[in-house]
Design an enzyme around this catalytic site. Structure first.
Site, PDB file in Angstrom:
ATOM      1  N   ALA A 365       6.181   1.058  -7.031  1.00 29.72           N
ATOM      2  CA  ALA A 365       5.189   1.825  -8.148  1.00 29.72           C
ATOM      3  C   ALA A 365       5.324   3.178  -7.955  1.00 29.72           C
ATOM      4  O   ALA A 365       5.475   3.946  -9.031  1.00 29.72           O
ATOM      5  CB  ALA A 365       4.119   1.260  -8.153  1.00 29.72           C
ATOM      6  N   ASP A 385      -3.822  -3.081 -10.568  1.00 30.85           N
ATOM      7  CA  ASP A 385      -4.382  -4.316  -9.834  1.00 30.85           C
ATOM      8  C   ASP A 385      -3.637  -4.362  -8.735  1.00 30.85           C
ATOM      9  O   ASP A 385      -2.567  -5.372  -8.553  1.00 30.85           O
ATOM     10  CB  ASP A 385      -3.849  -5.513 -10.981  1.00 30.85           C
TER      11      ASP A 385
END
Length: 525
Positions: A365, A385
């Protein structure tokens, strides 16, 4: 009658030729195995203890220090260098090959492994450190060499050693760990170590070691090879037995991937997902967590949503319940987690990750965000999350720099919700996330916490435009837990758990890892 002096034992010196070349190949193989052992210990520290800077430093520094200690301890053995070398390699193959299995079993029984990790590091490092003095002696045995030749021999040994270490370093993350897993991969390295030692005994040193000694060490090596081969074949049963001791409920799926250890358990209707031993959700009450994560970030005009993590597919499931959401981009590091979500967890996420509105990107990410997400259009909402920041790799995804990158991808009126750990058990983590979001440029950060029985008091922080109020969008479907009253209560923090300001978590100061550990320790007092 003239005195007859014995001829110098030049035949015992390893002059350039097939024997010497084969020994160098064996040295490279043993070096590859040695580095695999160290990398396996680091991987174990991540899986069993969170693998922070302290654990990694102890393993690396301990290994390097043990190399010197092993070289020192080898001095009394130089007289019997050939025999000693074979025994060192035999012991190293056994200890290194069994290290992951023993440590995993110890953790399953006692719940602790750091001390054993350090001891294993020192023992393996000492055995590896003893190799070079013994090899130098073998190469020079019975030969008169000058300084230049000694330097040449040392350089040759170093080349074989470092090339082998390079191959081992590449084999571990790209082949052994993802293909065989921690236990089988480490045992395979031990098997290579033992096979190389047996080859050296039979092809290189058979003329330099007494037959009785050679027969004894060869027998031990063969027995060890058989033992490790059996372990490789049957390790799944060993792992399953040991792993089941860590979990209360029966395990229905388990897999060690390149990135994490995935376990799914089921008892009756209660299915649970664990990553690296940490509970991610229980079907008994996951809806409380998932609804609290998703719906505060959504408005009736929300169309494009980014999910960071969320590989279980539960957040995507809730988003798909709203027709006005037309595009969901999900960035998840581990492709195996996506496969598990689509098959093992499908009943829980209702096949959300295979919906045409969901586009899954299997990439780191931070790397993806730093590259601008491939030039994506701004998002109306972002849901972060992720697992708790229990190591420095995860701490990057809780940093000011990462939140800043995500904030740039958010529309001016958009919202970003970040799961922030337990507001009660780890309050410093919760407050650190809040302060870090503020430092990353959020106009307003709205903290809230809800009760999830499996987790306890769980917290979230929402990055939003100034003066944003928590609310459930009127486009939301019927929910089991979240409503206007629940959200109003979620904003209240009692006197024994106040909100406090803290310095942000950054890449150069990943203090959130220690925040998490300090919270866990305090919870156990």
């Amino acid at each position: 009658m003239p005195d007859i002096k014995p001829k110098p034992a030049t035949d015992r010196g390893l002059v350039p030729g097939p024997r010497r070349f084969f020994l160098l190949l064996s040295v490279a193989a043993c070096a590859a195995s040695g580095l695999v052992y160290e990398l396996a210990l680091i991987s174990l520290s991540t899986s069993l203890n969170g693998g922070g800077i302290v654990e990694t430093s102890l393993i690396v520094a301990g290994y390097v220090a043990a190399l010197g200690l092993g070289a020192l301890c080898a001095k009394p053995l130089l007289k019997w260098a050939e025999t000693a070398f074979l025994w060192v390699e035999a012991i190293l193959g056994v200890v290194g090959g069994l290290s992951a299995t023993i440590l995993y079993l110890a953790f399953a029984v006692t719940g602790q492994s750091l001390i054993l990790l350090v001891l294993a590091t020192l023992l393996i490092g000492a055995l590896v450190g003893a190799e070079l003095p013994l090899l130098m002696t073998m190469f020079q045995r019975g030969r008169m060499v000058d300084a230049n030749e000694s330097g040449s021999i040392l350089a040759t040994l170093n080349v074989a050693d470092y090339v082998g270490a390079l191959l081992g370093g590449l084999a571990w993350p790209f082949f052994l760990l993802p293909t065989l897993g921690l236990l089988q991969g480490t045992a395979a390295a031990g098997l290579l170590n033992l096979v190389a030692a047996l080859a050296v005994a039979g092809l290189v040193l058979r003329w330099s070691v007494k037959r009785t000694h050679l027969a004894l060490v060869a027998t031990v090596i063969v027995i060890a090879i058989v033992g490790l081969s059996v372990l490789i074949v049957r390790s799944d049963g060993v792992v399953a037995t040991a792993r089941q001791r860590l979990f209360e409920d029966p395990i229905i799926y388990s897999q060690q991937t390149q990135y994490q250890d995935i376990v799914v358990t089921k008892d009756g209707k209660d299915r649970r997902l664990f990553l690296n031993g940490g509970l991610q959700y229980s079907t008994r009450d996951e809806y409380r967590y998932t609804e609290s994560l998703v719906y505060p970030a959504i408005t009736p005009s929300t169309q494009r949503v980014l999910i960071i993590g969320g590989g279980d597919g539960l957040a995507a499931r809730e988003l798909l319940r709203m027709d006005h959401i037309t595009d969901i981009q999900q960035v998840e590091l581990d492709p195996e987690m996506i496969r598990v979500a689509n098959i093992v967890l499908r009943e829980d996420n209702r096949g959300s990750l295979e919906d045409p509105r969901v586009h899954v990107i299997t990439e780191d990410a931070f790397t993806w965000a730093r590259a601008g997400g491939g030039g994506v259009q701004p998002f109306d909402a972002i849901l972060v999350d992720l697992s708790d920041p229990d190591n420095d790799t995860m701490a990057r995804l809780y940093s000011e720099e990462f939140y800043g990158l995500l904030h740039k991808m958010l529309r001016p009126e958009g919202r970003m919700v970040v799961q922030s750990g337990s507001a009660f058990t780890t309050p410093d983590v919760f407050n650190r996330v809040r302060s870090t979001l503020s430092a990353a440029g959020c106009a307003d950060v709205v903290p809230y916490h809800v009760q999830v029985p499996t987790f306890g008091d769980w917290g979230f922080n929402m990055c939003a435009p100034a003066n944003t109020q928590l609310q459930v969008p009127n486009t939301a479907p019927e929910l089991r837990y979240l409503n206007a009253e629940t959200l109003r209560a979620a904003e209240i923090f009692p006197p024994d758990n106040p909100l406090i300001e803290m310095p942000p978590n950054t890449l150069d100061h990943p203090v959130i890892v220690e925040d998490l550990r300090r919270g866990y320790r305090a919870a156990g007092e």
